[in-house]
Structures are given as C-alpha cells and as structure tokens.
Design a protein around this motif. Structure first.
Motif: not given
Length: 230
Positions: A45, A48-49, A57, A64, A66
């Motif tokens: 997590l 990717y965010n 996500v 990715p 979001c």
C-alpha cells in the motif's frame, strides 16, 4: 493478448471498497482482492499510494490507480461492458456533479466526493449524543431531501440504469439503514423520503448489487453488543 493482472487493495466490508468491486463486476473483470490492515499498513500500500498512503488502490498490470471515483472512471474507460458513465457529455457532467461536489471529509483533495460528505454527518446521527446528535440529524435531513428530490421520476440517479452516482451512494442504500437499525436512530424513513427509499429498494435488489453487498449479519458483527437496540 496477454492475460491482464488486476488487484484491489482494500478493506473487507468497506462501502468505498464495494464501489470498486461493483464496477469491476459490472464489467466482468476478474481481480484479486488484497485485504489491508489499516493499523499496520503494508509495504504494498505504501509503495503504490505514495501521496495519501490510504486505501483503496487498484493495480492494473502493475500500474496503481488511487481514489475510488478516479478508479471507477478508469474502469469504465478501460473495459467494455455495462457503462458506468453515460456517453452524452451533459449527462456525464451531471453524473460527476452528484458524485463530485464538495466535502470537508478529505481536505487534501479539492475535487471530492459529495457522498463522502454525507458519511460523517450520518455517522454522527447514529453515534453522537445530545445537541451534537440533533444538529447532525438536521444536516442529514437536508442532505436526504436533496437526494429525494433529485430522484423524482427516475429509477436511478442516471435514469434507468445504475451509474456512477448510484455506485458512489452505496453507503446510503445499505450501510446506513443497518447502522440506523443497530443504534435505534431513525433519520432515513419511507414516510419522510419515499423516493429515496424506493431507489434503495431498486438498487440493493438488482442482480449486480445482490451479489456484491455484504450480508447484514456480517456488517452487524462490526458493532459492539452495547450498541444494539433490537
């Protein structure tokens, strides 16, 4: 064509998570769900965010995407099948208007989800007390009146079919009525908001939603026994 890899990082039982899952199922997209522990965020997590470090996500072939409403539009543009947004430009703007108006819930974003604005208000209706609760009930009533009026003469927010605004409002259709029942608070009733309640009935009983909503027993289990009023 190479097989696509689609993964969704989220939390089981979350209405925001259900938005994305509903859209994927409407399009017939196979995906892997990765449950996230918000008390101990995973490296996946955080990787990717990078901006908000929050769920949800969508990973599409390692890329990715979001924010739930951004994800919904990406899904609609990427995969064929049942449309989430209408083709007509004006109708698309209307759909976005109801799903993206203004909010105080996510201050980091300037284009936000109007239905997310409803969440803290409805939450206070059920869980606060005294003057704070009464104020929250008044605010919730005003929001519900707006929705009830918007749905006049329509089956769904977008017309005859489920679309972006309906998916964005899924908390109101399923989670909020259960929360009301658990806490004994009545704000959303058929007598006050008949059109909105008819939409709820149509929405939760359509085939795609019946397959995609958590059973009431599972959601009730999230609440401590001291909250029960039934």
């Amino acid at each position: 064509m190479a097989e696509e890899e689609v993964k969704l990082i989220g939390v089981k039982g979350s209405p925001i998570n259900r938005r994305v899952e509903t859209a994927l199922k409407m399009k017939g997209v196979q995906y892997e769900f990765i449950a996230e522990d918000l008390s101990n965020k995973s490296p996946l997590l955080l990787k990717y965010n990078l901006v908000h470090k929050k769920i949800h996500v969508l990973l599409h072939n390692g890329k990715p995407i979001c924010e739930s409403l951004v994800i919904l539009e990406y899904i609609d543009e990427t995969w064929k099948g049942t449309p989430i947004l209408p083709k007509d430009p004006y109708e698309r703007i209307k759909a976005r208007f109801w799903a993206n108006l203004s909010t105080f819930h996510i201050p980091k974003t300037k284009i936000c989800n109007w239905f997310v604005q409803c969440l803290p208000v409805f939450w206070k209706c059920c869980w606060s007390q005294g003057e704070e609760q009464e104020k929250a009930k008044e605010e919730a009533s005003e929001l519900l009146k707006i929705l009830d009026n918007e749905l006049k003469d329509k089956k769904f927010f977008g017309g005859d079919n489920i679309g972006l605004a309906d998916i964005a409002a899924n908390f109101i259709s399923h989670w909020f009525p259960i929360t009301q029942e658990v806490t004994g608070v009545e704000v959303l009733t058929k007598e006050k908001y008949p059109t909105l309640c008819e939409w709820i009935n149509e929405f939760v009983n359509c085939s795609i939603m019946k397959e995609n909503l958590h059973p009431k027993t599972e959601l009730v289990a999230f609440f401590p026994p001291s909250c029960y009023c039934f």
